[in-house]
Design a protein around this motif. Sequence first.
Motif, PDB file in Angstrom:
ATOM      1  N   THR A   1       0.823  -1.215   0.000  1.00  0.00           N
ATOM      2  CA  THR A   1       0.000   0.000   0.000  1.00  0.00           C
ATOM      3  C   THR A   1       0.852   1.257   0.000  1.00  0.00           C
ATOM      4  OG1 THR A   1      -0.116  -0.051   2.424  1.00  0.00           O
ATOM      5  CG2 THR A   1      -1.894  -1.141   1.187  1.00  0.00           C
ATOM      6  N   GLU A   2       2.161   1.127   0.174  1.00  0.00           N
ATOM      7  CA  GLU A   2       3.112   2.222   0.069  1.00  0.00           C
ATOM      8  C   GLU A   2       4.486   1.621  -0.172  1.00  0.00           C
ATOM      9  OE1 GLU A   2       2.630   4.221   3.804  1.00  0.00           O
ATOM     10  OE2 GLU A   2       4.123   2.955   4.804  1.00  0.00           O
ATOM     11  N   VAL A   3       5.437   2.462  -0.562  1.00  0.00           N
ATOM     12  CA  VAL A   3       6.758   1.953  -0.903  1.00  0.00           C
ATOM     13  C   VAL A   3       7.785   3.046  -0.583  1.00  0.00           C
ATOM     14  CG1 VAL A   3       6.585   2.710  -3.308  1.00  0.00           C
ATOM     15  CG2 VAL A   3       8.148   0.852  -2.713  1.00  0.00           C
ATOM     16  N   GLY A   4       9.002   2.623  -0.211  1.00  0.00           N
ATOM     17  CA  GLY A   4      10.057   3.566   0.131  1.00  0.00           C
ATOM     18  C   GLY A   4      10.882   3.980  -1.081  1.00  0.00           C
ATOM     19  N   TRP A   5      11.479   5.150  -0.989  1.00  0.00           N
ATOM     20  CA  TRP A   5      12.299   5.665  -2.095  1.00  0.00           C
ATOM     21  C   TRP A   5      13.478   4.751  -2.403  1.00  0.00           C
ATOM     22  CZ3 TRP A   5      11.295  10.096  -4.976  1.00  0.00           C
ATOM     23  CH2 TRP A   5      10.243  10.890  -4.531  1.00  0.00           C
ATOM     24  N   ALA A   6      14.109   4.221  -1.372  1.00  0.00           N
ATOM     25  CA  ALA A   6      15.266   3.352  -1.596  1.00  0.00           C
ATOM     26  C   ALA A   6      14.870   2.096  -2.365  1.00  0.00           C
ATOM     27  CB  ALA A   6      15.897   2.983  -0.253  1.00  0.00           C
TER      28      ALA A   6
ATOM     29  N   LEU B   1      -4.505  12.697 -16.582  1.00  0.00           N
ATOM     30  CA  LEU B   1      -4.072  11.501 -17.310  1.00  0.00           C
ATOM     31  C   LEU B   1      -4.754  10.237 -16.803  1.00  0.00           C
ATOM     32  CD1 LEU B   1      -0.246  12.326 -17.390  1.00  0.00           C
ATOM     33  CD2 LEU B   1      -1.938  12.770 -19.179  1.00  0.00           C
ATOM     34  N   GLY B   2      -5.214  10.262 -15.523  1.00  0.00           N
ATOM     35  CA  GLY B   2      -5.771   9.061 -14.938  1.00  0.00           C
ATOM     36  C   GLY B   2      -4.680   8.032 -14.676  1.00  0.00           C
ATOM     37  N   VAL B   3      -5.055   6.931 -14.079  1.00  0.00           N
ATOM     38  CA  VAL B   3      -4.121   5.828 -13.872  1.00  0.00           C
ATOM     39  C   VAL B   3      -4.179   4.949 -15.119  1.00  0.00           C
ATOM     40  CG1 VAL B   3      -3.502   3.858 -12.420  1.00  0.00           C
ATOM     41  CG2 VAL B   3      -4.504   5.914 -11.383  1.00  0.00           C
ATOM     42  N   PRO B   4      -3.089   4.863 -15.880  1.00  0.00           N
ATOM     43  CA  PRO B   4      -3.130   4.100 -17.137  1.00  0.00           C
ATOM     44  C   PRO B   4      -3.559   2.660 -16.910  1.00  0.00           C
ATOM     45  CG  PRO B   4      -1.121   5.406 -17.001  1.00  0.00           C
ATOM     46  CD  PRO B   4      -1.777   5.487 -15.664  1.00  0.00           C
ATOM     47  N   PRO B   5      -4.296   2.075 -17.847  1.00  0.00           N
ATOM     48  CA  PRO B   5      -4.720   0.671 -17.717  1.00  0.00           C
ATOM     49  C   PRO B   5      -3.526  -0.246 -17.475  1.00  0.00           C
ATOM     50  CG  PRO B   5      -5.824   1.721 -19.563  1.00  0.00           C
ATOM     51  CD  PRO B   5      -4.796   2.705 -19.090  1.00  0.00           C
ATOM     52  N   GLY B   6      -3.708  -1.198 -16.571  1.00  0.00           N
ATOM     53  CA  GLY B   6      -2.649  -2.151 -16.271  1.00  0.00           C
ATOM     54  C   GLY B   6      -1.632  -1.645 -15.273  1.00  0.00           C
ATOM     55  N   THR B   7      -1.835  -0.441 -14.722  1.00  0.00           N
ATOM     56  CA  THR B   7      -0.889   0.117 -13.761  1.00  0.00           C
ATOM     57  C   THR B   7      -1.628   0.523 -12.484  1.00  0.00           C
ATOM     58  OG1 THR B   7      -1.098   2.428 -14.481  1.00  0.00           O
ATOM     59  CG2 THR B   7       0.471   1.036 -15.674  1.00  0.00           C
ATOM     60  N   ARG B   8      -0.868   0.819 -11.456  1.00  0.00           N
ATOM     61  CA  ARG B   8      -1.422   1.349 -10.221  1.00  0.00           C
ATOM     62  C   ARG B   8      -0.410   2.306  -9.620  1.00  0.00           C
ATOM     63  NH1 ARG B   8       0.150  -1.848  -5.351  1.00  0.00           N
ATOM     64  NH2 ARG B   8      -1.762  -1.047  -4.420  1.00  0.00           N
ATOM     65  N   VAL B   9      -0.844   3.075  -8.624  1.00  0.00           N
ATOM     66  CA  VAL B   9       0.053   4.025  -7.975  1.00  0.00           C
ATOM     67  C   VAL B   9       0.149   3.711  -6.496  1.00  0.00           C
ATOM     68  CG1 VAL B   9      -0.302   5.879  -9.626  1.00  0.00           C
ATOM     69  CG2 VAL B   9      -1.835   5.679  -7.676  1.00  0.00           C
ATOM     70  N   LEU B  10       1.325   3.976  -5.940  1.00  0.00           N
ATOM     71  CA  LEU B  10       1.595   3.767  -4.519  1.00  0.00           C
ATOM     72  C   LEU B  10       2.225   5.025  -3.939  1.00  0.00           C
ATOM     73  CD1 LEU B  10       3.210   0.214  -4.684  1.00  0.00           C
ATOM     74  CD2 LEU B  10       0.996   0.779  -3.675  1.00  0.00           C
ATOM     75  N   PRO B  11       1.756   5.489  -2.784  1.00  0.00           N
ATOM     76  CA  PRO B  11       2.405   6.634  -2.133  1.00  0.00           C
ATOM     77  C   PRO B  11       3.856   6.307  -1.781  1.00  0.00           C
ATOM     78  CG  PRO B  11       0.250   6.193  -1.158  1.00  0.00           C
ATOM     79  CD  PRO B  11       0.560   5.037  -2.043  1.00  0.00           C
TER      80      PRO B  11
END
Length: 328
Positions: free
Chosen positions: A186-191, A255-265
């Motif tokens: 649900t989230e991911v670190g920069w490193a 742009l929306g979230v492109p099909p087949g992709t997702r976003v994580l903070p």
Amino acid sequence: MKEGATVFLRQLEYLTALAREEHFGRAAAACWVSQPTLSDGIRKLEAEFGVSVVRRGHRFEGFTPEGERLLAWARRLLADRDQLVAEFGRTSHQGLTGRLRLGAVPASLPPLSLLTVPFCELHPGTRLTVLSLTSAEIQRRLIDFELDAGLTYLTGEPMPGFRTMPLYDERYVLLTRYDGEFADRTEVGWAEVAELPLCLLTPDMQHRRILDDLFRRAGVTVSPRMETNSVSTLCSHVQGGRWASVISQAWLGLLGVPPGTRVLPLVEPTATSTVGLVVLDSDPQPLMTSALIHVVESLDLQRGIDDLVPLGAFAPPGPRPEPPAQRR
């Protein structure tokens, strides 16, 4: 306006066109005159002030130090002339007319319509020119009176001589494949992100310089697999499945979230950068600039961006959506 003053201003227009085009022929075409007419006009300027203005060779080679000083005055005088015409040339029933010239860093382009649409609705007699530029180019063109305002980052780089107005805070998310390495996160670190095959904006873009600094704060150096100066190109390549990217939340509103992709903070660190309006610090402000500032003061762009981007975009993934049906 007397004929002599008109001729003098025309000669100044030749000079600024030559600075813009860096070519006698193109400058003449931009001024709708022949090249000999333009060259003669600049020679008359040199005779008027008793100095050499242009460094001449087989082609245009730049301006002399005296020419650079005259060019700066020419730009200011022509900008004041245009402002005077706008101030006294409009009628009360006509409203504001003319062209608003905006420069915007690429990262600010997707949410820009949240500002320009209200401006055009309030001033239907105006027209717009929007250019995608680097932050340094925006500042240069404002100084040269080639822009009325710019949208750029207000954090990290001082801007003496400019008035700035915050518009919204840019928040960063990872754009990645729906079934990729972080499918259960649900989230991911920069490193962690630095280890992915990344597609990022080019280093001359301030957005990229901000990201590089955030990666360094996380103790890593990023080496992207692909670089581009186009936001749309970046997103389309992530959608292709070979790359991931760090993007601004504000981009998703358009742009929306492109099909087949997702976003994580992105966390560790959690960070934002302020994007804002920048204009020359002058008093009085030109009519067009003042009108834009008035619109900015009446808007809440942060809320507009947050409303455009659904909170579900950051939710844990459910069943992967089916691709749209193919047309037969």
